[in-house]
Design an enzyme around this catalytic site. Sequence first.
Site, PDB file in Angstrom:
ATOM      1  N   ILE A 139     -37.195  30.399 -58.365  1.00 10.79           N
ATOM      2  CA  ILE A 139     -38.484  29.693 -58.227  1.00 10.79           C
ATOM      3  C   ILE A 139     -39.619  30.644 -58.623  1.00 10.79           C
ATOM      4  CG2 ILE A 139     -40.062  28.550 -56.628  1.00 10.79           C
ATOM      5  CD1 ILE A 139     -37.704  27.805 -54.881  1.00 10.79           C
ATOM      6  N   LYS A 208     -39.072  38.377 -47.756  1.00 15.89           N
ATOM      7  CA  LYS A 208     -39.687  37.551 -48.804  1.00 15.89           C
ATOM      8  C   LYS A 208     -41.053  37.043 -48.351  1.00 15.89           C
ATOM      9  CE  LYS A 208     -35.069  36.160 -50.335  1.00 15.89           C
ATOM     10  NZ  LYS A 208     -33.981  35.211 -50.133  1.00 15.89           N
TER      11      LYS A 208
END
Length: 429
Positions: A139, A208
């Site tokens: 992504i 993340k």
Amino acid sequence: MTPAPLRLAIAGLGTVGVGVIRMINRNAALIEARTGRAVEIVAVSARSKDKDRGVSLSAFAWEDDPVAMAKRDDIDVFVELMGGTDGPAKAATEAAIAAGHDVVTANKAMLAVHGQALATAAEASGKLIRFEAAVAGGIPVVKALTEGLAGNEITRVLGVMNGTCNYILTRMETAGLPYDAVFKEASDLGYLEADPNLDVGGIDAGHKLALLSSIAFGTQVDFDGVVLEGIGSITIEDIRAAADMGYRIKLLGVAQMTGRGLEQRMTPCLVPRLSPLGQLEGGTNMVILEGGDSGTIVLRGAGAGEGPTASAVMSDILDIARGTRVATFGQPAAKLAKAKAAKADTPAAFYVRLHLTDKPGALAKVAASLGEAGVSIAQMRQQGETEGLAQVLIVTHKTTRDALDSALSAMEATKVMGGHAVALRIEEV
Ligand code: NAP
Ligand code: HSE
């Protein structure tokens, strides 16, 4: 005059490294057409020279030592795909920066801890660290934040950023299996990291989230400021109870800047079943970016695997080949403010599951504990009884986690409970 090729050294020839070699081999003409220059691999490194990796390495120089490779003077970009917070990944990245090379990495563990120092060092000599592959695999969320939404004030970043946890939670629901059985299944399928706690403990997804927070809110990466809670205590009963109420349980990351400081959480939460997050199945990732002017942007795709992760690495390599030079965290690392972690979370409704001794007055003690902590009950139901313990499900009105925790401690002190309560935030998404 034809521009000189962009020369790469790749350290790490596992899932991602081999994926990058395959993409460069397969898409050489397309890459050159899109960037105006060829991208060529000069040298590679991994632990074992003799391992069959399914791709030919004969055209590349072999280096046993990734740090020595990072210092080569015939490369432009050092591509770090070994992994690990410290060790050779950090040493080689530092060596590459010192040698005057740009760095592309997929290594969220290293950047979540050392990203600020590494980016500051790289930028001080006009070099970059790029890390699209480190967050949510294929992504393009780093690009979305640093470029597509660069003119927006970002208000909130949230999402499911660990495919393994989403696989486990959705599989528990669809197959009606307990956590331990699905954990074993995920392990047999090779989904879990070498240290499974990185996945199920929320650490990988917390890394993340910390990276995205830095870009979104212009603060130094603050992994220590992420409130982490894994999925190990979620039971099939929680999943069924959530479903009955119109929710699904997700390991959800939420980062938002508040007047009280930066909130960063990676915890199991209830989200409405019909929301985009509530409909996310299997190993897929979803990141939602809420911008002041852009409105809500929903990005969904594969968060891991050879192709998706290599695709993200290639996006960084192509940017460098084109001469697109965006600072590692979207603005100069040396100017990023230190993050001030919020001491308390934004209030939310909570789902609470507990077991009570099925005796007169037990429920009254629970209600009193909640009331004394200022926590108001929105729904409460008692469901069945096993071994003298009744399962009680409670949904609170909006409250703080601190107030709820103080109510739960008070309840435990009354000795009417069997075991500990499970308390999960119901996130507005
Ligand atoms: P992997 O399959 O375990 O491969 C790691 C590679 O690094 C191997 O080729 C290994 O060599 C090499 N290596 C390890 N230690 C080394 C050392 N001391 N010196 C030289 N080489 C060394 O890992 P991966 O899945 O490709 O992941 C690589 C990075 O991408 C990690 O940071 C990971 O978090 C990140 N990432 C992975 C994914 C994914 O889907 N796999 C998704 C997003 C991000 P040998 O092969 O010889 O043992
Ligand atoms: N272990 C990670 C996940 C993949 O399950 O999403 C690499 O980021």
